[in-house]
Write a protein that holds these residues in place. Sequence first.
Motif, PDB file in Angstrom:
ATOM      1  N   UNK A 169       5.939  -7.836   3.236  1.00  0.00           N
ATOM      2  CA  UNK A 169       4.280  -7.796   3.284  1.00  0.00           C
ATOM      3  C   UNK A 169       3.793  -8.933   2.501  1.00  0.00           C
ATOM      4  N   UNK A 211       4.364   2.119   3.102  1.00  0.00           N
ATOM      5  CA  UNK A 211       3.519   2.184   1.684  1.00  0.00           C
ATOM      6  C   UNK A 211       2.944   3.650   1.821  1.00  0.00           C
ATOM      7  N   UNK A 229       1.858  -1.681  -5.128  1.00  0.00           N
ATOM      8  CA  UNK A 229       0.610  -1.292  -4.765  1.00  0.00           C
ATOM      9  C   UNK A 229       0.523   0.060  -4.244  1.00  0.00           C
ATOM     10  N   UNK A 230       1.469   0.483  -3.352  1.00  0.00           N
ATOM     11  CA  UNK A 230       1.205   1.964  -2.929  1.00  0.00           C
ATOM     12  C   UNK A 230       1.603   3.033  -4.141  1.00  0.00           C
ATOM     13  N   UNK A 239       0.611   2.705  -7.205  1.00  0.00           N
ATOM     14  CA  UNK A 239      -0.763   2.478  -7.750  1.00  0.00           C
ATOM     15  C   UNK A 239      -1.795   3.364  -6.964  1.00  0.00           C
ATOM     16  N   UNK A 240      -1.932   3.174  -5.726  1.00  0.00           N
ATOM     17  CA  UNK A 240      -2.813   4.046  -4.786  1.00  0.00           C
ATOM     18  C   UNK A 240      -2.488   5.462  -4.993  1.00  0.00           C
ATOM     19  N   UNK A 281      -4.790  -6.797  -9.196  1.00  0.00           N
ATOM     20  CA  UNK A 281      -5.251  -5.605  -8.586  1.00  0.00           C
ATOM     21  C   UNK A 281      -5.224  -4.518  -9.794  1.00  0.00           C
ATOM     22  N   UNK A 282      -4.667  -4.595 -10.825  1.00  0.00           N
ATOM     23  CA  UNK A 282      -4.562  -3.704 -11.993  1.00  0.00           C
ATOM     24  C   UNK A 282      -3.905  -4.591 -13.108  1.00  0.00           C
ATOM     25  N   UNK A 333      -2.983  -9.726   6.360  1.00  0.00           N
ATOM     26  CA  UNK A 333      -2.071  -8.933   5.863  1.00  0.00           C
ATOM     27  C   UNK A 333      -2.622  -7.457   5.111  1.00  0.00           C
ATOM     28  N   UNK A 348      -3.704  -5.354   2.993  1.00  0.00           N
ATOM     29  CA  UNK A 348      -3.450  -5.113   1.493  1.00  0.00           C
ATOM     30  C   UNK A 348      -4.610  -5.073   0.881  1.00  0.00           C
ATOM     31  N   UNK A 406      -5.584  -1.452  -0.134  1.00  0.00           N
ATOM     32  CA  UNK A 406      -4.639  -0.804  -1.242  1.00  0.00           C
ATOM     33  C   UNK A 406      -5.300  -1.023  -2.739  1.00  0.00           C
ATOM     34  N   UNK A 407      -5.999  -2.044  -2.660  1.00  0.00           N
ATOM     35  CA  UNK A 407      -6.310  -2.732  -4.139  1.00  0.00           C
ATOM     36  C   UNK A 407      -7.685  -2.129  -4.266  1.00  0.00           C
ATOM     37  N   UNK A 408      -8.700  -2.152  -3.325  1.00  0.00           N
ATOM     38  CA  UNK A 408     -10.102  -1.602  -3.603  1.00  0.00           C
ATOM     39  C   UNK A 408     -10.310  -0.891  -2.091  1.00  0.00           C
TER      40      UNK A 408
END
Lengths: 347, 347
Positions: free
Chosen positions: A90, A240, A269-270, A272-273, A300-301, B294, B296, B299-301
């Motif tokens: 990804x 994800x 990332x997943x 975190x979600x 992202x974080x 992609x 993504x 997933x971030x916001x």
Amino acid sequence: MENKGNFGNAASTPAARERPTLKTIAFMTGLGVTTVSRALKDAPDIGAETKERVRMVARQLGYQPNRAGVRLRTGKTNVIALVLSIDEEIMGFSSQMVFGISEVLSGTPYHIVITPHSHSKDPMLPVRYILDTGSADGVIISRIEPDDPRVRLLSERGMPFATHGRTDAGLTHPFHDFDNEAFAHQAVEKLVKRGRRRIALLQPPSKLTYYAHIRIGFQTGLHDYGAEEVPLRVNTDAPLADIRDIVEVMMRSANAPDGIVCSAGSAAIAVNAGIEAAGKALGRDLDMVSKQSVPILNWIRPEIITAQEDVRQAGREMAKAVIARIDGVEPELLQSVSQPTWPESGR
Amino acid sequence: MENKGNFGNAASTPAARERPTLKTIAFMTGLGVTTVSRALKDAPDIGAETKERVRMVARQLGYQPNRAGVRLRTGKTNVIALVLSIDEEIMGFSSQMVFGISEVLSGTPYHIVITPHSHSKDPMLPVRYILDTGSADGVIISRIEPDDPRVRLLSERGMPFATHGRTDAGLTHPFHDFDNEAFAHQAVEKLVKRGRRRIALLQPPSKLTYYAHIRIGFQTGLHDYGAEEVPLRVNTDAPLADIRDIVEVMMRSANAPDGIVCSAGSAAIAVNAGIEAAGKALGRDLDMVSKQSVPILNWIRPEIITAQEDVRQAGREMAKAVIARIDGVEPELLQSVSQPTWPESGR
DNA sequence: CATTTCTACTGTATCGTTACAGATTGCATT
DNA sequence: AATGCAATCTGTAACGATACAGTAGAAATG
């Protein structure tokens, strides 16, 4: 369609615009084709002055050996095949590896050919193809298993190669690997230092060699720093959405962890979600450590504690290793392991 | 080093283990090498039964034509060169393109060779190399400029190619492009529908063709839906840290926008960081729309409104176009534009 | 029956390179 | 003068495939 450089029939007077060949240089220097060939490879039976002359003319003409000619005659392809798994990707993982490899190859006659395959299909296929058709001088593969059949086959057939990851079955071969054991160990340390004791691990699929490395590092870490594992029944290869859902469930449960170690950047990332979906917050309710190959997680974080795996560097190392192996260097000397770096995420 | 299949001298009795060649098949069928060659390419002057016999033996032996032989004799390389800019890439952009291309090539004799270069260096270099050495039958390039010198050179030399992005100087050539104008227009629409009126645009570098497409879509959008532009003096090629800082300053200023349109996924991450650094929140203080290749960003916001550009599909289209071009199809017929898709970010 | 025409197949040369087995020259050694 | 021996250089064949110019034999034509 293609304009072949057929200049004249008998005397073969080279025309102006065609791509120069040895024949062109031979004509211009008044030497034989063989002499020119040998002069350009600095053979001992050619006079110093002649070599100089030949080199000058060759440079002047912008001569570049015809790859097909060389390949047909010698079997040398001047190609490095990079076998890439198309579904693992990804983030810019494989691009970075490609760029690392090409950095090294750019100073050489080697070209890089991408041989993609789906790891749900037979992973031997691309390797067998390369071996059967002799389409490369060297191969780079990843997603290595402890007793990887591709490694066995390549070794057996004497094809130079390097792997991203190690085997673990008495096979000696060039590799570059990230020290996943150190990463997992240090990850636990970081979490415990922040007061976390109940730690979950998002691990790679168990068939890959570094699963064991991660496990060992994780477990010795738990032991050394006095923490316990909260089981997480999913791995980094899962979709994800699955990872997020499972993490969410875990985080909502009574025995939710207060720390998570994540073995892959995209999976983080997943994760975190999932954490956020459960209403938890990094830095407050728990901390997360993750490996990443592209510096993206902290965008992202900022709270995610990240270890960097330099995949570009890995590409460079493997390219150098394959070439060295082609040149006959012993495999033992072509193994390297890179350490995790922990960029201060302080911003 | 290489074991060449030299079986016997006079009668050339093919040995068992060597890679089969036309000679092997000729020997086994009792036919001449020429006949076998022509039979395998279904030439009209070969008997039907003979063809059948030759094909059977060839299949049985697992015959695959020697690429070097073909290339030397015919000039056909069976290679598609993908010229990649190594510095544009954080996300999996080029990997996806590579995989799309190889999906198409996997059913053909074509291999894909990666030719990387830094776009800070001379972008003509890789193209010139390919042309001068004749190392590919077709080329794929991206980061297209309105009057792209690479496009000119490739056309001039009759090298089949396809581009990711269009030119704008009366040059006709195969391309695949994303409809950036539609994207920008629709992006403004989405923002205005959410009540946003003061919109900033993070645009691509102005030398690329799609800069104009984005601008036009954006401006007609502003006009059609009644909104105004808040200037943003940075482009998507800038380092992420720069983008963040500049966005932060903008968001803190008196006339901060209440909407942002972002032309690249990786830049959106930096924009988001800038917004947060300024203490603003997406969905509350402003909205952001971004293109991504992609999936993504959500997933971030989840609040980021995303348009998907299917780069894998772009790879497929370009691969098909190059091959068609090699086969003589007119360039006019090999042009395609894909529309943005707006996946419901509501999961 | 001789000649042409067609079908089906084949030998030779060639692409650019290199391995191999000479060939030529000069000079020292017998 | 004959021989040996480096030091340099070169022609030929071959890698595997295909373009081209055939050839052999059967069938059709006059």
